[in-house]
Write an enzyme that holds these catalytic residues in place. Structure first.
Site, short mmCIF file in Angstrom:
data_model
loop_
_atom_site.label_atom_id
_atom_site.label_comp_id
_atom_site.label_asym_id
_atom_site.label_seq_id
_atom_site.Cartn_x
_atom_site.Cartn_y
_atom_site.Cartn_z
N ASP A 180 0.81 -1.22 0.00
CA ASP A 180 0.00 0.00 0.00
C ASP A 180 0.84 1.27 0.00
O ASP A 180 2.00 1.29 0.42
CB ASP A 180 -0.96 0.02 1.18
CG ASP A 180 -0.30 -0.29 2.52
OD1 ASP A 180 0.77 -0.94 2.54
OD2 ASP A 180 -0.83 0.13 3.56
N GLU A 240 -0.52 -2.28 5.29
CA GLU A 240 0.47 -2.10 6.37
C GLU A 240 0.35 -0.72 6.99
O GLU A 240 0.51 -0.56 8.20
CB GLU A 240 1.88 -2.31 5.81
CG GLU A 240 2.99 -2.25 6.87
CD GLU A 240 3.42 -0.83 7.23
OE1 GLU A 240 3.77 -0.59 8.41
OE2 GLU A 240 3.41 0.04 6.33
N GLU A 241 0.05 0.28 6.16
CA GLU A 241 0.04 1.65 6.65
C GLU A 241 -1.06 1.93 7.67
O GLU A 241 -0.97 2.90 8.42
CB GLU A 241 -0.08 2.63 5.48
CG GLU A 241 1.13 2.67 4.56
CD GLU A 241 2.39 3.22 5.23
OE1 GLU A 241 2.29 3.69 6.38
OE2 GLU A 241 3.45 3.16 4.61
#
Length: 445
Positions: A108, A175-176
């Site tokens: 991402d 992940e962010e």
């Protein structure tokens, strides 16, 4: 997702009894073989990187990025399963008897409008999950991660006669926002697919020159919590503040009071961060609004400190509201976006860094204290699997040297709209190091 703050007072988790392994006599041959592959693959990998950089996708929207890198490894002979935990992908290659090693990349990008000026800069604009129109940029280097992941897959397939075992490559979404690793685990990552004996990942470093890597033994990255605060008041005319309860002033008071948690309530030897990253309220100059919204990120390295900080935030908000005769604020800790600390396995990290030192040189493998950034890669380690995440230098050496001069500007951090990694050498060292790390764990008998 990183916020840089060095933990100079925190002792590193070092175990002196774990000695570094002896030099591997086959390393030179392996490295020569990897470099030969890179000589032919680097141009294409840089083109892939530029494509990914120009085509970023936000968390939970990574469909095209996942499809692109899945296609890259599928044509290499991997068995690829899409849609694992959302847009996650799992690619498996069995190559005889031996250990199972997992290599992760994240997919991402961030809601950042790019201002790097590079010719392949992102011009993408989309609606985020909250409905906001935003630019999108790989400001955390996940495009480099994906490219190195593909390059490592190509190298390992070409060198199948030099290692044995099962290779599990995962492309992880979200992940962010801290949910991707959990989503993949809950979707059966270690039940539907071979459970790894080791898990590896690399991450770009925006303040390290190309040709260098950095690492932490033990604690590497912090706990991350996301907190939303709705400050309530009583709106009215800006010229008649005495007829209102002003939530803007109350929010300002809360923001200042929150700073005392770390400075006056947490032991100075226990690293912690409370940052208000967003404040929104009001519609016009002369209207006092009914409410103001605050968004916080909270970082800690101990669960006891985390618990204290979260309770203190609620206490401070309630006390400030009571003092202003305002309604009680709403404080919400978003447990869906909680990311636990990342703790590198000491033995695995020492073994991996020893190999890197053999071909990069001691001066180019830097041990560093943990930082207050967060990474959900740590969730894989929480399952009992030894993990190692290391950090890849991505900055032009001349720019890095210039930044060290007195009065020089600080290099852009991760998540900056100006972060621009140097593609070719960063990718080359990334593929070199990850390929050698995997092969070192999967020797052919």
């Amino acid at each position: 997702m990183f916020v840089y703050r060095s933990l100079g007072l925190l002792p590193l988790l070092a175990l002196a009894a774990l000695a570094a392994p002896a030099a591997d006599p086959a390393l030179a041959d392996r490295l020569k073989a990897v470099d030969k592959i890179l000589d032919t693959e680097t141009k294409d990998l840089v083109a892939l990187y530029q494509h990914l950089h120009m085509s970023p996708e936000l968390s939970l929207q990574e469909e095209k990025s996942a499809a692109r890198i899945a296609a890259e490894v599928k044509k290499l002979g991997f068995t690829v399963t899409p849609k694992v935990g959302g847009h996650g992908i799992v690619a498996v290659l069995k190559n005889g008897e031996g250990p199972t090693v997992l290599v992760r990349t994240d997919l991402d990008a961030l809601p950042v409008t790019e201002r790097t000026g590079v010719p392949y800069a992102s011009e993408i604009r989309v609606r985020d999950r909250f409905g906001n129109n935003t630019g999108v940029m790989h400001a955390c280097g996940h495009d480099v991660h994906m490219t190195c992941w593909v390059g490592t897959a190509r190298a390992l397939v070409a060198l199948k006669d030099k290692w044995a075992g099962t290779l599990v490559l995962i492309g992880q979404p979200a992940e962010e926002i801290g949910v991707g690793a959990r989503a993949m685990l809950e979707d059966g990552l270690f039940k539907r697919f071979p459970k790894p004996d080791y898990a590896l990942a690399l991450h770009c470093d925006s303040r390290l020159p190309v040709g260098q890597v950095a690492y932490s033994e033990g604690l590497a990255l912090a706990n991350v919590d996301t907190v939303d605060i709705l400050v309530k008041g009583k709106g009215g005319h800006g010229a008649s503040p005495h007829t209102t309860v002003d939530p803007v002033v109350l929010a300002a008071r809360i923001i200042l009071d929150l700073q005392t948690i770390v400075s006056r309530e947490v032991n100075p030897t226990d690293p912690a961060v409370v940052t208000v990253g967003s404040i929104h309220g009001g519609t016009k100059h002369n209207i006092i609004p009914n409410e103001v919204k605050l968004q916080l990120t909270v970082r800690s390295t101990k669960d006891s400190v985390r618990d204290h900080i979260l309770k203190a935030i609620t206490r401070i908000c309630k006390a400030a509201a009571q003092g202003a005769n305002a309604p009680e604020p709403e404080v919400k800790v978003d447990l869906e976006e909680f990311t636990p600390s990342t703790i590198n396995d000491v033995k695995l990290t020492r073994q991996t860094m020893a190999r890197f030192r053999e071909f990069l040189g001691d001066d180019n493998v830097k041990e560093r204290p943990p930082i207050m950034g967060g990474e959900d890669f740590g969730r894989y380690g929480k399952t009992g699997i030894p993990i190692c995440m290391y950090f890849l230098g991505t900055i032009d050496k001349d720019k890095y040297a210039a930044s060290l001069q007195p009065g020089a500007a600080i290099l852009p951090s991760m998540h900056s709209d100006s972060y621009a990694p140097l593609p070719e050498p960063s990718i080359r060292v990334g593929v070199q190091t990850m390929t050698i790390a995997v092969m070192d764990l999967m020797p052919r008998k």
